[in-house]
Design an enzyme around this catalytic site. Structure first.
Site, PDB file in Angstrom:
ATOM      1  N   MET A 213      38.860  36.972  44.071  1.00 37.54           N
ATOM      2  CA  MET A 213      37.978  36.492  43.060  1.00 37.54           C
ATOM      3  C   MET A 213      36.624  36.132  43.635  1.00 37.54           C
ATOM      4  O   MET A 213      35.779  36.982  43.603  1.00 37.54           O
ATOM      5  CB  MET A 213      38.707  35.368  42.341  1.00 37.54           C
ATOM      6  CG  MET A 213      38.259  34.892  41.014  1.00 37.54           C
ATOM      7  SD  MET A 213      37.007  33.713  40.819  1.00 37.54           S
ATOM      8  CE  MET A 213      37.809  32.197  41.022  1.00 37.54           C
ATOM      9  N   PRO A 214      36.352  35.030  44.305  1.00 35.86           N
ATOM     10  CA  PRO A 214      34.998  34.899  44.855  1.00 35.86           C
ATOM     11  C   PRO A 214      34.782  35.903  45.983  1.00 35.86           C
ATOM     12  O   PRO A 214      35.638  36.060  46.856  1.00 35.86           O
ATOM     13  CB  PRO A 214      34.952  33.475  45.408  1.00 35.86           C
ATOM     14  CG  PRO A 214      36.150  32.786  44.919  1.00 35.86           C
ATOM     15  CD  PRO A 214      37.143  33.818  44.519  1.00 35.86           C
ATOM     16  N   HIS A 215      33.643  36.560  45.937  1.00 39.62           N
ATOM     17  CA  HIS A 215      33.265  37.487  47.008  1.00 39.62           C
ATOM     18  C   HIS A 215      31.929  37.024  47.570  1.00 39.62           C
ATOM     19  O   HIS A 215      30.985  36.777  46.815  1.00 39.62           O
ATOM     20  CB  HIS A 215      33.136  38.917  46.478  1.00 39.62           C
ATOM     21  CG  HIS A 215      32.657  39.864  47.531  1.00 39.62           C
ATOM     22  ND1 HIS A 215      33.448  40.265  48.590  1.00 39.62           N
ATOM     23  CD2 HIS A 215      31.455  40.457  47.712  1.00 39.62           C
ATOM     24  CE1 HIS A 215      32.753  41.083  49.368  1.00 39.62           C
ATOM     25  NE2 HIS A 215      31.540  41.211  48.853  1.00 39.62           N
TER      26      HIS A 215
END
Length: 82
Positions: free
Chosen positions: A1-3
């Site tokens: 999800m967070p990149h």
């Protein structure tokens, strides 16, 4: 999800440096976005210094100040001295 995509001037990283950076960024992102560590992905993207403005400043920073949580001091941010 967070990149997280970290653009930087080209340099060689040892495996240990890459691992320490990965661990540090993962820890901070997971904590502050309240997400599992396994959901975080990180890329290191070298950008030659001569291409920095065209590749990073213009498309990623200029006109997108509302998305930045920290402005680089090379753009004249009076709040940042280092």
């Amino acid at each position: 999800m967070p990149h997280v995509n970290i653009k930087h001037f080209p340099r060689d990283f040892t495996a240990e440096q890459r691992e320490r950076l990965s661990e540090a960024v993962t820890t901070v992102v997971a904590k502050h976005l309240d997400t599992p560590r396994g959901a975080v992905s990180i890329a290191l993207e070298p950008v030659p210094e001569a291409e920095w403005s065209d590749t990073v400043v213009v498309p990623e920073i200029t006109g997108r100040e509302h998305l930045l949580i920290k402005t680089p001091n090379y753009l004249g941010n009076p709040q940042e001295n280092a």
